[in-house]
Write an enzyme that holds these catalytic residues in place. Structure first.
Site, mmCIF file in Angstrom:
data_model
loop_
_atom_site.group_PDB
_atom_site.id
_atom_site.type_symbol
_atom_site.label_atom_id
_atom_site.label_comp_id
_atom_site.label_asym_id
_atom_site.label_seq_id
_atom_site.Cartn_x
_atom_site.Cartn_y
_atom_site.Cartn_z
ATOM 1 C CE1 TYR A 124 0.826 -25.742 13.183
ATOM 2 C CE2 TYR A 124 1.776 -23.866 11.937
ATOM 3 C CZ TYR A 124 1.424 -24.532 13.187
ATOM 4 O OH TYR A 124 1.557 -23.796 14.323
ATOM 5 N NE ARG A 155 -5.675 2.754 -10.338
ATOM 6 C CZ ARG A 155 -4.554 2.373 -9.947
ATOM 7 N NH1 ARG A 155 -4.130 1.201 -9.732
ATOM 8 N NH2 ARG A 155 -3.295 3.342 -10.173
ATOM 9 C CG ASP A 194 6.314 -16.731 14.110
ATOM 10 O OD1 ASP A 194 6.170 -15.663 13.852
ATOM 11 O OD2 ASP A 194 5.745 -17.417 14.919
ATOM 12 N NE ARG A 231 2.267 7.902 -12.860
ATOM 13 C CZ ARG A 231 1.668 8.086 -13.749
ATOM 14 N NH1 ARG A 231 1.614 9.340 -14.320
ATOM 15 N NH2 ARG A 231 1.099 7.032 -14.273
ATOM 16 C CG HIS A 270 -1.479 4.356 -14.129
ATOM 17 N ND1 HIS A 270 -0.183 4.254 -14.039
ATOM 18 C CD2 HIS A 270 -1.891 3.165 -13.343
ATOM 19 C CE1 HIS A 270 0.162 3.320 -13.245
ATOM 20 N NE2 HIS A 270 -0.784 2.729 -12.685
ATOM 21 C CE LYS A 321 2.306 2.563 -6.202
ATOM 22 N NZ LYS A 321 1.778 2.755 -7.308
ATOM 23 C CB CYS A 369 4.993 -21.964 10.362
ATOM 24 S SG CYS A 369 5.063 -23.617 10.092
HETATM 25 C C1 LIG Z 1 2.268 2.664 -8.369
HETATM 26 C C2 LIG Z 1 2.282 3.642 -9.616
HETATM 27 C C3 LIG Z 1 3.014 3.885 -10.586
HETATM 28 C C4 LIG Z 1 4.593 3.059 -10.525
HETATM 29 O O1 LIG Z 1 4.216 1.637 -11.428
HETATM 30 P P1 LIG Z 1 5.541 0.697 -11.647
HETATM 31 O O2 LIG Z 1 4.940 -0.154 -12.419
HETATM 32 O O3 LIG Z 1 5.781 0.305 -10.153
HETATM 33 O O4 LIG Z 1 6.626 1.452 -12.147
HETATM 34 C C5 LIG Z 1 3.122 4.823 -11.412
HETATM 35 N N1 LIG Z 1 1.880 5.587 -11.495
HETATM 36 C C6 LIG Z 1 0.904 5.228 -10.675
HETATM 37 C C7 LIG Z 1 -0.307 6.092 -10.742
HETATM 38 C C8 LIG Z 1 0.874 4.114 -9.630
HETATM 39 O O5 LIG Z 1 -0.001 3.880 -8.800
#
Ligand SMILES: *Cc1c(COP(=O)(O)O)cnc(C)c1O
Length: 360
Positions: free
Chosen positions: A247, A126, A296, A205, A152, A33, A294
């Site tokens: 700045y 979540r 750039d 994952r 998750h 992602k 800054c």
């Molecule tokens: C982003 C994400 C992951 C990956 O997590 P990492 O900590 O980058 O390995 C796994 N599962 C879900 C649902 C995520 O949103």
């Protein structure tokens, strides 16, 4: 070219293989992602498809899935936010696999005959069905469309106990599902990989660690940062004593001081809280960032460094890592990687020496 990112796909492959060893017999879902955490989702995915036994990819949105399909990715693609309210037709056309996490998305999937992964909440708070809903979900579930169950971890980088607690909560549900149908089962993210949770899980994952960032400092899996961000010196001069830099004049020279202006700023992804708080590398020497970053450009002190306009500047590499940057900036490496902006051109390599440009 004044700003670019070198992406070493050979390191990505090494990281993949190291992580795979720790996951046990699990297959890998590569999380790509947010443009593969800034690394370029199409080249990264095509490379993993070609060079590893990656089983699946995970993205957040339909557009990210579409980009992968248009780029030629053939593997299953899991879309983890809410693609079913975004566009059912596109999900079907692109053969994407949505994550279903509430009764509304379940209904849309069933009505349209779309195969999906079911997500449950074991403590992330979540997306996902909460434990009190699991019974009724299982009753209503169309198992012919079910391809996976997932959850998750909320705290796999800092709290092993809570991570195991979440896994243990997940087990009874997995068992019930598996007694009806063999499907993919996954909950690991990068931080959980070293726990080598085994048994019923079929996939891990993994995002962050694939790109060579460590979820926590003593992460035991050897991984190496895949991306190196570089820029160039665009001016060198000596400022007089008592002269403000950038700045807000947050840095004032004490005596005359040689400085270099580097073509890299917060519009490129140089987190502004690294102002007066980071060192770049020029010709192998550390040059501290002085004054505010800054949009750039950034000013660095090069008092004892032999440098001239056009010299290469290393913003981050596998020694001067995103992990260190994140620590200094008070954020996480994820955010810094995602912030490397599109105007920083990505260049892909497949070897460390000889610098063979990949075919992407
Ligand atoms: C982003 C994400 C992951 C990956 O997590 P990492 O900590 O980058 O390995 C796994 N599962 C879900 C649902 C995520 O949103």
């Amino acid at each position: 070219m004044l700003r670019w990112a070198e992406i070493y796909l050979n390191r990505l492959k090494n990281n993949y293989n190291s992580l795979k060893k720790f996951t046990g017999r699990k297959k890998i879902i590569a999380v790509v992602k947010a443009n593969a955490y800034g690394h370029g989702s199409v080249p990264v995915s095509l490379f993993l498809e070609r060079e590893t036994d990656v089983d699946m990819f995970a993205v957040a949105t339909i557009d990210e899935g579409k980009e992968l399909r248009e780029g030629g990715v053939k593997s299953p693609i899991l879309v983890m936010s809410n693609p079913l309210i975004e566009g059912v037709d596109e999900v079907k056309e692109l053969n994407l696999t949505p994550v279903v996490f509430d009764f509304e998305s379940l209904e849309i999937a069933v009505k349209n005959g779309i195969g999906f992964h079911l997500k449950v909440d074991t403590g992330m708070g979540r997306l996902g069905f909460l434990p009190y809903q699991w019974e009724s979900v299982l009753e209503k579930l169309d198992f012919s469309l079910l391809k996976g169950v997932m959850s998750h971890f909320a705290d796999s980088d800092t709290d092993v106990e809570f991570t195991r607690y979440q896994y243990n909560m997940f087990i009874p549900l997995i068992k019930k599902v598996l007694s009806v149908k063999k499907v993919a089962v996954h909950i690991d993210n990068s931080g959980a990989v070293p726990l080598s949770l085994d048994g019923l899980l079929t996939h891990s994952r993994i995002g962050l660690a694939l790109y060579g960032s460590k979820p926590y400092p003593d992460f035991p899996v050897p991984v190496e940062q895949v991306m190196e961000v570089k820029s160039k010196v665009i001016d060198v001069k000596t400022l007089p004593p008592d002269w403000g830099v950038s700045y807000g004049r947050t840095y004032i020279t004490r005596k005359s001081e040689k400085i270099a202006v580097v073509a890299f700023g917060y519009a490129d992804g140089f987190i502004r809280s690294l102002s007066n708080n980071w060192q770049v590398k020029i010709n192998g020497c550390f040059a501290p960032v002085i004054g505010r970053i800054c949009m750039d450009m950034t000013v660095v002190s090069v008092e004892r460094i032999d440098t001239k306009v056009g010299d290469e500047v290393v913003i981050t590499d596998r020694a001067l890592t995103f992990d260190k940057m994140a620590e200094k900036a008070g954020t996480i490496s994820y955010e810094i990687m995602c912030d490397i902006s599109p105007r920083v051109k990505r260049i892909f390599f497949e070897r460390e020496d000889g610098k063979i440009l990949s075919r992407f």
